[in-house]
Design a protein around this motif. Structure first.
Motif, short mmCIF file in Angstrom:
data_model
loop_
_atom_site.label_atom_id
_atom_site.label_comp_id
_atom_site.label_asym_id
_atom_site.label_seq_id
_atom_site.Cartn_x
_atom_site.Cartn_y
_atom_site.Cartn_z
N ALA A 120 -6.65 -13.36 -2.36
CA ALA A 120 -7.71 -13.34 -1.35
C ALA A 120 -7.76 -12.01 -0.61
O ALA A 120 -8.85 -11.43 -0.44
N VAL A 121 -6.61 -11.52 -0.18
CA VAL A 121 -6.57 -10.23 0.54
C VAL A 121 -7.10 -9.12 -0.37
O VAL A 121 -7.97 -8.33 0.04
N GLU A 122 -6.60 -9.05 -1.58
CA GLU A 122 -7.00 -7.96 -2.48
C GLU A 122 -8.46 -8.04 -2.88
O GLU A 122 -9.10 -7.02 -3.09
N SER A 123 -9.02 -9.24 -2.97
CA SER A 123 -10.46 -9.36 -3.28
C SER A 123 -11.29 -8.68 -2.19
O SER A 123 -12.22 -7.92 -2.49
N SER A 143 -7.11 7.06 -5.14
CA SER A 143 -5.74 7.08 -5.64
C SER A 143 -5.03 5.73 -5.54
O SER A 143 -3.97 5.55 -6.16
N ILE A 144 -5.60 4.78 -4.81
CA ILE A 144 -4.91 3.48 -4.64
C ILE A 144 -5.61 2.32 -5.34
O ILE A 144 -5.04 1.24 -5.46
N VAL A 145 -6.84 2.51 -5.79
CA VAL A 145 -7.64 1.40 -6.30
C VAL A 145 -6.97 0.69 -7.48
O VAL A 145 -6.93 -0.55 -7.52
N ALA A 146 -6.42 1.44 -8.42
CA ALA A 146 -5.83 0.81 -9.61
C ALA A 146 -4.67 -0.12 -9.25
O ALA A 146 -4.56 -1.23 -9.80
N GLU A 147 -3.83 0.30 -8.31
CA GLU A 147 -2.70 -0.57 -7.93
C GLU A 147 -3.17 -1.78 -7.15
O GLU A 147 -2.63 -2.89 -7.33
N GLU A 148 -4.18 -1.62 -6.31
CA GLU A 148 -4.71 -2.78 -5.59
C GLU A 148 -5.31 -3.78 -6.59
O GLU A 148 -5.14 -4.99 -6.44
N GLN A 149 -5.97 -3.26 -7.61
CA GLN A 149 -6.52 -4.13 -8.66
C GLN A 149 -5.40 -4.83 -9.42
O GLN A 149 -5.50 -6.02 -9.74
N GLN A 150 -4.32 -4.12 -9.68
CA GLN A 150 -3.15 -4.72 -10.34
C GLN A 150 -2.59 -5.87 -9.50
O GLN A 150 -2.28 -6.93 -10.04
N HIS A 151 -2.45 -5.67 -8.20
CA HIS A 151 -1.94 -6.73 -7.32
C HIS A 151 -2.83 -7.97 -7.41
O HIS A 151 -2.34 -9.10 -7.52
N PRO A 181 -10.33 -19.17 1.70
CA PRO A 181 -11.36 -18.86 2.71
C PRO A 181 -10.78 -18.38 4.04
O PRO A 181 -11.35 -17.50 4.69
N ILE A 182 -9.63 -18.91 4.43
CA ILE A 182 -9.01 -18.51 5.70
C ILE A 182 -8.52 -17.07 5.63
O ILE A 182 -8.79 -16.26 6.52
N VAL A 183 -7.81 -16.75 4.57
CA VAL A 183 -7.26 -15.40 4.42
C VAL A 183 -8.37 -14.38 4.21
O VAL A 183 -8.34 -13.28 4.79
N SER A 184 -9.38 -14.72 3.43
CA SER A 184 -10.50 -13.80 3.21
C SER A 184 -11.22 -13.51 4.51
O SER A 184 -11.49 -12.34 4.84
N ALA A 185 -11.54 -14.56 5.28
CA ALA A 185 -12.24 -14.36 6.56
C ALA A 185 -11.37 -13.57 7.54
O ALA A 185 -11.88 -12.70 8.26
N SER A 186 -10.09 -13.84 7.56
CA SER A 186 -9.19 -13.11 8.46
C SER A 186 -9.11 -11.64 8.09
O SER A 186 -9.12 -10.76 8.96
N THR A 187 -9.05 -11.35 6.81
CA THR A 187 -8.99 -9.97 6.34
C THR A 187 -10.28 -9.23 6.71
O THR A 187 -10.24 -8.09 7.19
N GLU A 188 -11.41 -9.88 6.49
CA GLU A 188 -12.70 -9.28 6.88
C GLU A 188 -12.73 -9.00 8.38
O GLU A 188 -13.18 -7.94 8.81
N ALA A 189 -12.24 -9.94 9.17
CA ALA A 189 -12.25 -9.79 10.63
C ALA A 189 -11.37 -8.63 11.08
O ALA A 189 -11.75 -7.86 11.97
N VAL A 190 -10.21 -8.48 10.46
CA VAL A 190 -9.31 -7.39 10.83
C VAL A 190 -9.94 -6.04 10.49
O VAL A 190 -9.85 -5.09 11.26
N ILE A 191 -10.59 -5.96 9.34
CA ILE A 191 -11.26 -4.71 8.95
C ILE A 191 -12.40 -4.41 9.93
O ILE A 191 -12.55 -3.29 10.41
N TRP A 192 -13.19 -5.41 10.23
CA TRP A 192 -14.31 -5.24 11.16
C TRP A 192 -13.81 -4.75 12.51
O TRP A 192 -14.35 -3.82 13.09
N LEU A 193 -12.79 -5.42 13.01
CA LEU A 193 -12.22 -5.04 14.31
C LEU A 193 -11.66 -3.63 14.27
O LEU A 193 -11.90 -2.82 15.19
#
Length: 175
Positions: free
Chosen positions: A102-105, A131-139, A159-171
């Motif tokens: 969820a986080v990596e998506s 430089s980090i995209v390939a490793e994030e995709q691997q995870h 859904p909880i982790v995805s929404a939380s990740t979006e919120a942290v980025i937004w903030l």
């Protein structure tokens, strides 16, 4: 006055740096608990954490090059990440895999967007992000391989982790 693209690049690098700190927290919490609940994946989690430590260093170096301070959400990301990691680590391998997927998506979607908006405007930010995209995709892909379809934790956590990740980025982009 700083060009808008460079200001955006600064904000993105700050948030990415804080996000990598949060990811290290997630993996640290998961490793701590997975030693009891999912010992077979501890080595993989350690590998992922080492990638995130390298990613944080890349963004940290770019912040330093720009003469910018880290994001004000840095410590919040670290503590929140650790808490999320410890809780999902207690829940076992399915919860760990669902959380990482969820986080990596969300992260991958943001990285792709960042590359599009910064392309041709901020080559240093584009280089750091690329430089980090390939490793994030691997995870994401390795964790998705561990998610057991139809099980409880992926349905609840995604859904909880995805929404939380979006919120942290937004903030983070607004701090």
């Amino acid at each position: 006055m700083q060009p808008v693209a460079n200001y955006l690049g600064d904000r993105i690098i700050k948030v990415n740096h804080a996000g990598e700190h949060g990811a290290i927290g997630i993996y640290t919490g998961q490793i701590l608990m997975a030693r009891l609940t999912a010992p077979k994946i501890v080595a993989e989690l350690r590998e992922f954490r080492s990638h995130e430590q390298r990613h944080r260093a890349i963004f940290g170096a770019e912040l330093q090059r720009r003469g910018r301070h880290r994001c004000r959400s840095y410590w919040l990301c670290g503590m929140g990440g650790f808490l999320l990691g410890a809780i999902t680590g207690l829940l076992g391998s399915s919860a760990i895999a669902a959380t990482t997927t969820a986080v990596e998506s969300v992260v991958l979607r943001h990285l792709e967007y960042q590359l599009v908006v910064l392309q041709g405007h901020d080559p240093f930010a584009v280089s750091a992000i690329s430089s980090i995209v390939a490793e994030e995709q691997q995870h994401h892909d390795q964790s998705l391989g561990h998610v057991q379809a139809g099980t409880f934790w992926p349905r609840v956590l995604t859904p909880i982790v995805s929404a939380s990740t979006e919120a942290v980025i937004w903030l983070g982009l607004r701090l």
